[in-house]
Design a protein around this motif. Structure first.
Motif, PDB file in Angstrom:
ATOM      1  N   ASN A   1       0.822  -1.210   0.000  1.00 46.13           N
ATOM      2  CA  ASN A   1       0.000   0.000   0.000  1.00 46.13           C
ATOM      3  C   ASN A   1       0.857   1.262   0.000  1.00 46.13           C
ATOM      4  N   TYR A   2       2.029   1.183   0.590  1.00 40.95           N
ATOM      5  CA  TYR A   2       2.931   2.339   0.584  1.00 40.95           C
ATOM      6  C   TYR A   2       3.376   2.659  -0.836  1.00 40.95           C
ATOM      7  N   ARG A   3       3.649   1.632  -1.621  1.00 35.61           N
ATOM      8  CA  ARG A   3       4.000   1.873  -3.030  1.00 35.61           C
ATOM      9  C   ARG A   3       2.865   2.602  -3.743  1.00 35.61           C
ATOM     10  N   THR A   4       1.635   2.182  -3.475  1.00 37.42           N
ATOM     11  CA  THR A   4       0.471   2.833  -4.078  1.00 37.42           C
ATOM     12  C   THR A   4       0.395   4.288  -3.636  1.00 37.42           C
ATOM     13  N   VAL A   5       0.561   4.528  -2.337  1.00 35.09           N
ATOM     14  CA  VAL A   5       0.480   5.879  -1.783  1.00 35.09           C
ATOM     15  C   VAL A   5       1.508   6.793  -2.449  1.00 35.09           C
ATOM     16  N   LEU A   6       2.710   6.292  -2.653  1.00 38.68           N
ATOM     17  CA  LEU A   6       3.770   7.121  -3.232  1.00 38.68           C
ATOM     18  C   LEU A   6       3.567   7.395  -4.714  1.00 38.68           C
ATOM     19  N   LYS A   7       2.922   6.475  -5.428  1.00 36.33           N
ATOM     20  CA  LYS A   7       2.805   6.596  -6.886  1.00 36.33           C
ATOM     21  C   LYS A   7       1.516   7.254  -7.364  1.00 36.33           C
TER      22      LYS A   7
ATOM     23  N   PRO B   1      -6.160  11.659  -4.879  1.00 30.77           N
ATOM     24  CA  PRO B   1      -6.306  11.818  -3.426  1.00 30.77           C
ATOM     25  C   PRO B   1      -7.118  10.692  -2.778  1.00 30.77           C
ATOM     26  N   GLU B   2      -8.120  10.200  -3.463  1.00 26.00           N
ATOM     27  CA  GLU B   2      -8.936   9.114  -2.894  1.00 26.00           C
ATOM     28  C   GLU B   2      -8.131   7.817  -2.778  1.00 26.00           C
ATOM     29  N   GLU B   3      -7.391   7.482  -3.825  1.00 22.76           N
ATOM     30  CA  GLU B   3      -6.563   6.279  -3.784  1.00 22.76           C
ATOM     31  C   GLU B   3      -5.468   6.438  -2.717  1.00 22.76           C
ATOM     32  N   PHE B   4      -4.955   7.632  -2.587  1.00 21.59           N
ATOM     33  CA  PHE B   4      -3.955   7.940  -1.569  1.00 21.59           C
ATOM     34  C   PHE B   4      -4.521   7.662  -0.174  1.00 21.59           C
ATOM     35  N   LYS B   5      -5.706   8.188   0.093  1.00 19.55           N
ATOM     36  CA  LYS B   5      -6.325   7.999   1.410  1.00 19.55           C
ATOM     37  C   LYS B   5      -6.677   6.534   1.662  1.00 19.55           C
ATOM     38  N   GLN B   6      -7.130   5.833   0.627  1.00 16.74           N
ATOM     39  CA  GLN B   6      -7.428   4.403   0.786  1.00 16.74           C
ATOM     40  C   GLN B   6      -6.158   3.620   1.112  1.00 16.74           C
ATOM     41  N   GLY B   7      -5.064   3.956   0.454  1.00 11.54           N
ATOM     42  CA  GLY B   7      -3.792   3.303   0.733  1.00 11.54           C
ATOM     43  C   GLY B   7      -3.324   3.556   2.155  1.00 11.54           C
ATOM     44  N   LEU B   8      -3.480   4.807   2.606  1.00  9.95           N
ATOM     45  CA  LEU B   8      -3.117   5.144   3.983  1.00  9.95           C
ATOM     46  C   LEU B   8      -3.954   4.356   4.979  1.00  9.95           C
ATOM     47  N   GLU B   9      -5.245   4.245   4.705  1.00 11.14           N
ATOM     48  CA  GLU B   9      -6.130   3.509   5.614  1.00 11.14           C
ATOM     49  C   GLU B   9      -5.738   2.036   5.679  1.00 11.14           C
ATOM     50  N   ALA B  10      -5.416   1.455   4.538  1.00  8.43           N
ATOM     51  CA  ALA B  10      -4.986   0.052   4.516  1.00  8.43           C
ATOM     52  C   ALA B  10      -3.663  -0.121   5.272  1.00  8.43           C
TER      53      ALA B  10
ATOM     54  N   ASP C   1      -1.746   9.048  10.132  1.00  9.68           N
ATOM     55  CA  ASP C   1      -2.861   9.929  10.498  1.00  9.68           C
ATOM     56  C   ASP C   1      -2.580  11.380  10.094  1.00  9.68           C
ATOM     57  N   SER C   2      -1.338  11.823  10.277  1.00  8.06           N
ATOM     58  CA  SER C   2      -0.977  13.195   9.907  1.00  8.06           C
ATOM     59  C   SER C   2      -1.078  13.403   8.393  1.00  8.06           C
ATOM     60  N   ALA C   3      -0.590  12.442   7.626  1.00  7.71           N
ATOM     61  CA  ALA C   3      -0.671  12.547   6.165  1.00  7.71           C
ATOM     62  C   ALA C   3      -2.128  12.531   5.710  1.00  7.71           C
TER      63      ALA C   3
ATOM     64  N   ALA D   1      -7.641  17.779   4.255  1.00 11.39           N
ATOM     65  CA  ALA D   1      -7.712  19.245   4.227  1.00 11.39           C
ATOM     66  C   ALA D   1      -7.458  19.799   2.823  1.00 11.39           C
ATOM     67  N   GLY D   2      -7.293  18.903   1.848  1.00  8.38           N
ATOM     68  CA  GLY D   2      -7.084  19.349   0.474  1.00  8.38           C
ATOM     69  C   GLY D   2      -5.632  19.684   0.163  1.00  8.38           C
ATOM     70  N   GLN D   3      -4.732  19.339   1.038  1.00 10.65           N
ATOM     71  CA  GLN D   3      -3.308  19.625   0.844  1.00 10.65           C
ATOM     72  C   GLN D   3      -2.605  18.350   0.378  1.00 10.65           C
ATOM     73  N   PHE D   4      -2.968  17.922  -0.825  1.00 10.50           N
ATOM     74  CA  PHE D   4      -2.506  16.634  -1.343  1.00 10.50           C
ATOM     75  C   PHE D   4      -0.990  16.580  -1.522  1.00 10.50           C
ATOM     76  N   GLU D   5      -0.399  17.612  -2.042  1.00 20.59           N
ATOM     77  CA  GLU D   5       1.062  17.611  -2.262  1.00 20.59           C
ATOM     78  C   GLU D   5       1.812  17.543  -0.927  1.00 20.59           C
ATOM     79  N   GLN D   6       1.331  18.281   0.071  1.00 18.33           N
ATOM     80  CA  GLN D   6       1.950  18.219   1.395  1.00 18.33           C
ATOM     81  C   GLN D   6       1.764  16.840   2.015  1.00 18.33           C
ATOM     82  N   ALA D   7       0.613  16.229   1.767  1.00 16.48           N
ATOM     83  CA  ALA D   7       0.342  14.887   2.285  1.00 16.48           C
ATOM     84  C   ALA D   7       1.306  13.874   1.663  1.00 16.48           C
ATOM     85  N   LYS D   8       1.547  14.013   0.368  1.00 17.26           N
ATOM     86  CA  LYS D   8       2.497  13.114  -0.301  1.00 17.26           C
ATOM     87  C   LYS D   8       3.914  13.313   0.240  1.00 17.26           C
TER      88      LYS D   8
END
Length: 128
Positions: A35-41, A45-54, A95-97, A103-110
């Motif tokens: 899931n970390y690979r997914t989050v990084l690539k 934003p939705e796929e990012f959040k799903q990866g973080l949750e997993a 949780d922080s990411a 909050a809509g700060q996708f680049e900062q989250a990445k």
């Protein structure tokens, strides 16, 4: 003879339990990595959040187990506490990411997710 059989079965059950717990940790770590690979690539934003949750769910499950390197140690040993601390740290970073993404700060989250590597590297040295 029956006492020996019961004792043998008890020992086998304990050994199987320890191996099973180590496999649970190993399996959850594989899920985190996948899931970390997914989050990084991802650019979604939705796929990012799903990866973080997993990742968070897998880290929470791994936190309850014992890595193979620490098999046989008491759950309250310093090493086991440190192992759990590493996963708790990762969960906090996740949780922080996620909060940044929410909050809509996708680049900062990445960028925050990139920092998970430091935690991974620190604790992999000790417990992988």
């Amino acid at each position: 003879m029956n006492k020996w059989l019961v004792a043998l079965l008890g020992i086998a059950a304990m050994a199987t339990s320890a191996v099973s717990q180590a496999n649970v940790v190993q399996d959850q770590m594989k899920l985190i990595a996948s899931n970390y690979r997914t989050v990084l690539k991802t650019d979604s934003p939705e796929e990012f959040k799903q990866g973080l949750e997993a990742m968070k769910q897998a880290a929470t499950l791994a936190e309850q187990g014992t890595p193979s390197k620490l098999e046989g140690q008491d759950k309250d040993s310093a090493s086991m506490k440190d192992f759990r601390y590493g996963l708790t740290t990762l969960i906090g970073e996740i949780d922080s990411a996620k909060a940044l993404a929410d909050a809509g700060q996708f680049e900062q989250a990445k960028q925050a997710a990139e920092q998970f590597k430091l935690t991974r590297d620190e604790f992999h040295k000790k417990y992988k």
